[in-house]
Enzyme design. Sequence first.
Site, short mmCIF file in Angstrom:
data_model
loop_
_atom_site.label_atom_id
_atom_site.label_comp_id
_atom_site.label_asym_id
_atom_site.label_seq_id
_atom_site.Cartn_x
_atom_site.Cartn_y
_atom_site.Cartn_z
N GLY A 61 42.29 58.26 63.42
CA GLY A 61 42.00 58.03 64.83
C GLY A 61 43.23 57.73 65.65
N ASN A 62 44.31 57.27 64.99
CA ASN A 62 45.55 57.00 65.70
C ASN A 62 46.20 58.27 66.22
OD1 ASN A 62 45.84 57.12 62.69
ND2 ASN A 62 47.96 57.45 63.26
N LYS A 77 35.18 60.72 58.20
CA LYS A 77 35.93 61.99 58.30
C LYS A 77 36.78 62.25 57.06
CE LYS A 77 40.52 61.12 59.41
NZ LYS A 77 40.52 59.74 59.01
#
Length: 331
Positions: free
Chosen positions: A9-10, A208
Amino acid sequence: MRIVAALGGNALLQRGEHPDADIQQHHVHDAARSLAELVTAGHELVITHGNGPQIGLLAEESEADPALAAPYPLDVLGAQTQGMIGTLLVRELLGRLPGHPVTALTTHTEVDPHDPAFGRPGKFIGGQLSEQQARTMETERGWTTARDGEHLRRVVPSPRPTAIVELPSIRALLATGAVVIAAGGGGVPVTRDPDTGRVRGVEAVVDKDLASALLAEQLDADALLILTDVTHVFTRFGSTRPGPLVSVTPDRLRELDLPEGSMRPKAEAAAAFAERTGHLAAIGPLDNALGTILGTTGTTVRALPGAAGEGPKALPAGPSDLGPADQRAAV
């Protein structure tokens, strides 16, 4: 070499950042440079990505929208994040790979409707909450929250992926030479009626990393890269001498105590892929995907000779034994 690269997500939002479009565009710009290097080096590439902050933001907006009789379900919101993040990645990669086809594909992931995760929400979505905010959301909206580092965040069910619905389409796109962005946010979670074949969305978010490992296995990929905001997996976390792991077996990786909602699924995905296929998995820095595949940075995960095909084993739950504190970051 066929590579599946899973972006943390970063890639779009770092911990504590405001979820503005221009901030996310900036991070995608940096990620695209690293990813494009894999393509220019001659590799086939499938990109997956997280969506925790984005789907959390959309869920909050949907629940607060007075024009709606009921908020949109998580499966529909997950599809929205695939489109939003996919278009950012496509634009940047087209700019860095002129003349090279790049396609973002809305992807559905089958899950078992009886998966026990539906009764044990554990996947972080959305931003950080104070104690008061968390209690208010639990009371007024029925949320479940859990501690993520020093803050609280919303948690939702995260069933294990069992199949990637659009697998034939992804194979067909790769055959054209395209870079494919797929299974964003783990894919839109669906169940399939065994009698009619009809698929239905479910209120959940698929991890994910686990979906990426499944996709990589089903695509016969040569490597699975899990790209995040750390250079290596570290041992002796919390000591004065944390040690980076350069190479590790799946069993050794499983011996580390990893946080349930962030690094544990990354390790499980890498270990499972390496164990099931005998191919390379690696956990490394988002800004150096090529170095991670070459082994000049990151932690490579390889099964011992003859161990491939044994299948995954359970990882122990517990606090993190990985390096710097930001290894708990964006999922």
